[in-house]
Write a protein that holds these residues in place. Sequence first.
Motif, PDB file in Angstrom:
ATOM      1  N   HIS A 122       3.849 -16.655 -24.404  1.00 15.82           N
ATOM      2  CA  HIS A 122       4.895 -15.709 -24.003  1.00 15.82           C
ATOM      3  C   HIS A 122       5.257 -14.792 -25.158  1.00 15.82           C
ATOM      4  O   HIS A 122       5.487 -13.579 -24.958  1.00 15.82           O
ATOM      5  CB  HIS A 122       6.120 -16.484 -23.517  1.00 15.82           C
ATOM      6  CG  HIS A 122       7.176 -15.638 -22.883  1.00 15.82           C
ATOM      7  ND1 HIS A 122       8.134 -14.971 -23.627  1.00 15.82           N
ATOM      8  CD2 HIS A 122       7.426 -15.330 -21.585  1.00 15.82           C
ATOM      9  CE1 HIS A 122       8.929 -14.311 -22.813  1.00 15.82           C
ATOM     10  NE2 HIS A 122       8.524 -14.494 -21.576  1.00 15.82           N
ATOM     11  N   ASP A 123       5.316 -15.330 -26.377  1.00 16.09           N
ATOM     12  CA  ASP A 123       5.669 -14.525 -27.548  1.00 16.09           C
ATOM     13  C   ASP A 123       4.656 -13.405 -27.789  1.00 16.09           C
ATOM     14  O   ASP A 123       5.000 -12.360 -28.338  1.00 16.09           O
ATOM     15  CB  ASP A 123       5.740 -15.412 -28.793  1.00 16.09           C
ATOM     16  CG  ASP A 123       6.945 -16.348 -28.763  1.00 16.09           C
ATOM     17  OD1 ASP A 123       7.862 -16.097 -27.959  1.00 16.09           O
ATOM     18  OD2 ASP A 123       6.952 -17.329 -29.524  1.00 16.09           O
ATOM     19  N   ILE A 124       3.403 -13.627 -27.386  1.00 22.64           N
ATOM     20  CA  ILE A 124       2.361 -12.603 -27.541  1.00 22.64           C
ATOM     21  C   ILE A 124       2.395 -11.620 -26.378  1.00 22.64           C
ATOM     22  O   ILE A 124       2.302 -10.404 -26.547  1.00 22.64           O
ATOM     23  CB  ILE A 124       0.967 -13.267 -27.616  1.00 22.64           C
ATOM     24  CG1 ILE A 124       0.853 -14.133 -28.877  1.00 22.64           C
ATOM     25  CG2 ILE A 124      -0.147 -12.225 -27.568  1.00 22.64           C
ATOM     26  CD1 ILE A 124       0.847 -13.372 -30.169  1.00 22.64           C
ATOM     27  N   LEU A 125       2.548 -12.158 -25.165  1.00 25.55           N
ATOM     28  CA  LEU A 125       2.364 -11.348 -23.964  1.00 25.55           C
ATOM     29  C   LEU A 125       3.565 -10.467 -23.633  1.00 25.55           C
ATOM     30  O   LEU A 125       3.392  -9.361 -23.119  1.00 25.55           O
ATOM     31  CB  LEU A 125       2.060 -12.264 -22.771  1.00 25.55           C
ATOM     32  CG  LEU A 125       0.762 -13.080 -22.880  1.00 25.55           C
ATOM     33  CD1 LEU A 125       0.714 -14.158 -21.809  1.00 25.55           C
ATOM     34  CD2 LEU A 125      -0.450 -12.170 -22.774  1.00 25.55           C
ATOM     35  N   LEU A 139      -0.695 -13.352 -16.421  1.00 26.36           N
ATOM     36  CA  LEU A 139      -0.584 -14.432 -17.406  1.00 26.36           C
ATOM     37  C   LEU A 139       0.867 -14.637 -17.837  1.00 26.36           C
ATOM     38  O   LEU A 139       1.324 -15.771 -18.015  1.00 26.36           O
ATOM     39  CB  LEU A 139      -1.448 -14.096 -18.625  1.00 26.36           C
ATOM     40  CG  LEU A 139      -2.185 -15.274 -19.272  1.00 26.36           C
ATOM     41  CD1 LEU A 139      -3.083 -15.974 -18.282  1.00 26.36           C
ATOM     42  CD2 LEU A 139      -2.998 -14.799 -20.468  1.00 26.36           C
ATOM     43  N   LEU A 140       1.605 -13.538 -17.995  1.00 30.56           N
ATOM     44  CA  LEU A 140       3.003 -13.638 -18.401  1.00 30.56           C
ATOM     45  C   LEU A 140       3.831 -14.329 -17.316  1.00 30.56           C
ATOM     46  O   LEU A 140       4.729 -15.123 -17.614  1.00 30.56           O
ATOM     47  CB  LEU A 140       3.552 -12.247 -18.690  1.00 30.56           C
ATOM     48  CG  LEU A 140       4.931 -12.147 -19.331  1.00 30.56           C
ATOM     49  CD1 LEU A 140       5.006 -12.952 -20.612  1.00 30.56           C
ATOM     50  CD2 LEU A 140       5.289 -10.691 -19.588  1.00 30.56           C
ATOM     51  N   ALA A 141       3.536 -14.040 -16.053  1.00 30.29           N
ATOM     52  CA  ALA A 141       4.262 -14.695 -14.958  1.00 30.29           C
ATOM     53  C   ALA A 141       3.978 -16.190 -14.943  1.00 30.29           C
ATOM     54  O   ALA A 141       4.878 -17.004 -14.685  1.00 30.29           O
ATOM     55  CB  ALA A 141       3.870 -14.071 -13.623  1.00 30.29           C
ATOM     56  N   GLU A 142       2.719 -16.586 -15.239  1.00 28.64           N
ATOM     57  CA  GLU A 142       2.432 -18.026 -15.277  1.00 28.64           C
ATOM     58  C   GLU A 142       3.190 -18.707 -16.415  1.00 28.64           C
ATOM     59  O   GLU A 142       3.747 -19.787 -16.252  1.00 28.64           O
ATOM     60  CB  GLU A 142       0.942 -18.296 -15.423  1.00 28.64           C
ATOM     61  CG  GLU A 142       0.649 -19.788 -15.276  1.00 28.64           C
ATOM     62  CD  GLU A 142      -0.766 -20.200 -15.655  1.00 28.64           C
ATOM     63  OE1 GLU A 142      -1.006 -21.418 -15.666  1.00 28.64           O
ATOM     64  OE2 GLU A 142      -1.598 -19.349 -15.958  1.00 28.64           O
ATOM     65  N   THR A 143       3.224 -18.058 -17.598  1.00 24.23           N
ATOM     66  CA  THR A 143       3.971 -18.671 -18.701  1.00 24.23           C
ATOM     67  C   THR A 143       5.451 -18.805 -18.346  1.00 24.23           C
ATOM     68  O   THR A 143       6.086 -19.815 -18.657  1.00 24.23           O
ATOM     69  CB  THR A 143       3.832 -17.850 -19.999  1.00 24.23           C
ATOM     70  OG1 THR A 143       4.452 -16.574 -19.841  1.00 24.23           O
ATOM     71  CG2 THR A 143       2.383 -17.671 -20.389  1.00 24.23           C
ATOM     72  N   GLU A 194      13.509 -16.155 -12.838  1.00 23.39           N
ATOM     73  CA  GLU A 194      13.917 -14.772 -12.596  1.00 23.39           C
ATOM     74  C   GLU A 194      13.013 -13.800 -13.341  1.00 23.39           C
ATOM     75  O   GLU A 194      12.643 -12.746 -12.824  1.00 23.39           O
ATOM     76  CB  GLU A 194      15.381 -14.574 -13.007  1.00 23.39           C
ATOM     77  CG  GLU A 194      16.382 -15.234 -12.072  1.00 23.39           C
ATOM     78  CD  GLU A 194      16.211 -14.784 -10.629  1.00 23.39           C
ATOM     79  OE1 GLU A 194      16.006 -13.580 -10.391  1.00 23.39           O
ATOM     80  OE2 GLU A 194      16.265 -15.642  -9.731  1.00 23.39           O
ATOM     81  N   GLU A 195      12.650 -14.170 -14.563  1.00 23.70           N
ATOM     82  CA  GLU A 195      11.738 -13.320 -15.331  1.00 23.70           C
ATOM     83  C   GLU A 195      10.389 -13.224 -14.624  1.00 23.70           C
ATOM     84  O   GLU A 195       9.817 -12.135 -14.484  1.00 23.70           O
ATOM     85  CB  GLU A 195      11.543 -13.877 -16.744  1.00 23.70           C
ATOM     86  CG  GLU A 195      10.588 -13.042 -17.575  1.00 23.70           C
ATOM     87  CD  GLU A 195      10.289 -13.634 -18.937  1.00 23.70           C
ATOM     88  OE1 GLU A 195       9.462 -13.068 -19.664  1.00 23.70           O
ATOM     89  OE2 GLU A 195      10.869 -14.686 -19.267  1.00 23.70           O
ATOM     90  N   ALA A 196       9.889 -14.366 -14.173  1.00 23.47           N
ATOM     91  CA  ALA A 196       8.593 -14.360 -13.482  1.00 23.47           C
ATOM     92  C   ALA A 196       8.649 -13.517 -12.219  1.00 23.47           C
ATOM     93  O   ALA A 196       7.718 -12.769 -11.907  1.00 23.47           O
ATOM     94  CB  ALA A 196       8.187 -15.791 -13.143  1.00 23.47           C
ATOM     95  N   ARG A 197       9.753 -13.610 -11.499  1.00 27.03           N
ATOM     96  CA  ARG A 197       9.888 -12.855 -10.246  1.00 27.03           C
ATOM     97  C   ARG A 197       9.879 -11.346 -10.528  1.00 27.03           C
ATOM     98  O   ARG A 197       9.247 -10.573  -9.806  1.00 27.03           O
ATOM     99  CB  ARG A 197      11.177 -13.271  -9.550  1.00 27.03           C
ATOM    100  CG  ARG A 197      11.305 -12.797  -8.114  1.00 27.03           C
ATOM    101  CD  ARG A 197      12.482 -13.441  -7.420  1.00 27.03           C
ATOM    102  NE  ARG A 197      12.230 -14.841  -7.114  1.00 27.03           N
ATOM    103  CZ  ARG A 197      12.832 -15.874  -7.705  1.00 27.03           C
ATOM    104  NH1 ARG A 197      13.732 -15.664  -8.635  1.00 27.03           N
ATOM    105  NH2 ARG A 197      12.539 -17.112  -7.374  1.00 27.03           N
ATOM    106  N   SER A 198      10.552 -10.933 -11.596  1.00 28.72           N
ATOM    107  CA  SER A 198      10.582  -9.507 -11.908  1.00 28.72           C
ATOM    108  C   SER A 198       9.229  -9.034 -12.428  1.00 28.72           C
ATOM    109  O   SER A 198       8.843  -7.885 -12.206  1.00 28.72           O
ATOM    110  CB  SER A 198      11.680  -9.219 -12.941  1.00 28.72           C
ATOM    111  OG  SER A 198      11.358  -9.791 -14.191  1.00 28.72           O
ATOM    112  N   ILE A 199       8.499  -9.913 -13.116  1.00 27.30           N
ATOM    113  CA  ILE A 199       7.182  -9.533 -13.641  1.00 27.30           C
ATOM    114  C   ILE A 199       6.193  -9.334 -12.498  1.00 27.30           C
ATOM    115  O   ILE A 199       5.468  -8.340 -12.443  1.00 27.30           O
ATOM    116  CB  ILE A 199       6.658 -10.599 -14.625  1.00 27.30           C
ATOM    117  CG1 ILE A 199       7.492 -10.604 -15.901  1.00 27.30           C
ATOM    118  CG2 ILE A 199       5.180 -10.352 -14.968  1.00 27.30           C
ATOM    119  CD1 ILE A 199       7.279 -11.831 -16.748  1.00 27.30           C
TER     120      ILE A 199
END
Length: 770
Positions: A446-449, A473-477, A485-490
């Motif tokens: 996540h820190d990279i993506l 990949l960011l949504a999976e992390t 909520e972050e995954a949903r917005s991504i």
Amino acid sequence: ANWVRDSDDALAALTGWIVEIAQCGQECILFLDDADLVPAELLETGMAFILANAPGNLRIVLSTRPGNTLFRAPPLAGTPVARITAQELRFTEEETLAVMTRSLRAPFSGTLAPHLQRLADGWPLGIQLALASQIGRGKARAPEEAVSIALGKYFADVIMTRHPAPVKDMLVALALLDPIHPALIRAVVGADAPVATLDRLADTTPLIVRLQDGDWMRLHPAAAELLADQHRNLPIARQQEIARAATHWYAATGLYEEAAREAGRAGDNDTAVDLAEMAVRAMTAQGRPSDVTRWIERLSPDDLQRRPSFWLPAAWAYANGNRPDKVRPLLALLHTKSDLGKGERFEVALLEGAIAGYRDDHVTLQSFNQDWPEAPTGSTASERLLHALLLATERILAGDPAEGRAILQATGPTQGQKDVSLIVRSYTQYYIGLSFLWEGKPAMAHDILAPAMEQLLAECDQRSVPVSLIAALLAETATEMMQLEEARSILGGRMAMIEKLSSPDGLIAGYLAASRLAEAEGRLDLAEAQISAMVTTGKARQLPRVEAVGLAHLARFHTRFGHVSLARAASLRLEALEAGLSPDISPPIRAIITLQANLTRALLPERTGDASPTLAAQLATRQAQALSRGHDQLLAVALHGRSVLASDALTAQSYIDEALATAKDWSLRHLQAELTSLKRTPREGDATVPPTAEPESPSITDGILTNGILTRREYDILCGIAAHLSNKEIALSLGLSNETVKWHLKNLFQKLDAGERKIAVARARMLGLL
């Protein structure tokens, strides 16, 4: 307020006002809109006085038009300021989605948020205007059409009607041009074009959006859509005249793609293709395969054969667009080219290596690494980085993600390096993030993506291949760390693009994230459909690793919710896939598939004729270690513990506790919740506690396990918070004190590893507790 209004002495009034602000005990903000219109004498006295005497609880916001000299003149010169521009004030797609969710309070199409973001261009008022068309209205129009009409009406009624005919004519002529420039306007409209009015519109309205480079501008997307309809009503001869003038100007300026587009509108297809030929490599570097293929498909097969400079960009576009049937003829053409130099041969090898990576073809990747251990002298920075990407891909698939990451970090572009294409830079961040996720370290991925995603959204189209890759990949992390909520917005409306990705790991990540989000919302049917779609896609594209991972997750999903027959069916399909693998399949891919099969055997040990679940778990542990698959290794260790629970409870508990502790330390929150559920997995025929059975003592009631995780009382309280009851309402309904409810709530949060009610309910749904 009355005293300030009636005061004859301005400084005395300001002094009294500042004292009131200082004594109010609250943070205050003074907004001064159109500050450039404030009389100079007031700035020199009143504003200087306020700035010099402002108390610590006062912040001052001045809004002014771009380029104003206000901040370079006394009393503001030298004053510390934080500058906020229109760019910072625009909503991101995630913010637009959040506003829509709050405003509409009802399900809406997944395509509406991206459409609204594109149309409003992040303009906050425009987004609110468009959403107003959806609140409390019937469904006579499609939502996308309704918001388009709402924004178009604003521009038509509020802006367009206020200007004289020459300005309107100029705007209609510019409707299809992007970007626009004062010199272009004069070339298209004429030397007497009211360009100064355009500058004023850019400063005072959202109609014209200034770009960051000098005098470049563009029409607001919603305004352009409105004006485009009027442009198409112009006489054909006038439309072509505008397009031809724009073609010449764009070409002379070096904007070949824009020039090609206008030549096509002018009806000059040959010139359009000539110009596109000069632009396709840039389109490829920017990760826009669909734009490249649109130009390629305007050519007949004979025309394509006569234009070799199209071959490599077209092959890259079709490869990135997951169209191998189109790539093969182009590769054949490239191999027949008699004057293919070493640089072109290297690029063809890079292309074939990239296709091998998309196909999980580890054997071809190994051959590439042997044939091209180093990038040849004279290769571009992008080619050298792409070469490193292929070396890293081979290492990750072989089970050495750390070495793959080291290769990329040693070759990766430096901060601000401009000679590396956007898509290659994005793939670098993608594979570094993947290497961490492969090891079971989602927080490090996540820190990279996350910063890579932020940069991509600022630089390129939100529906491009690089954005979709990083988003998957960011949504999976995010779902792995339970940041739902972050995954949903991504993910937003990106699943349609993610499903078209060529990268196997991108497909897996996108489907897993979508499934977990649906599960958290209680939509088990949709969650199962997403995993099944992963299986179907893997089979259709002949990607057995994707199919195997999907079947393994399908078995785990059904097991969590007690659907044992469905879990068995998924397990049988996985075993059939494993048994039917081609002898030519590369060892690492075979090992990953066998690992998934062993995890499933250990998960479902009750099947007649199965090998020992303990043996399957041990094999899975060793395979996961050999492949550096951290997530799978922890699952295998926990399954090993569960398999020996009956014979050696102490050893079993140590295995499960180790897996749980490591999952927590590595931020694998979703896996942690899943491992917790493994302490007791419901099976067909299990006896359940009758719902009417009431224990004699309240203390016994509190201690009875309803599902192997929660006590009866914790389950009752979980149901209460899922129903949005307050602590007091839960206490009244259960006949408990508020303190007792708080105590049970604390235990509930600890078991579900949640910090708030919403997360606790989401995790409980994932575990099938609700």
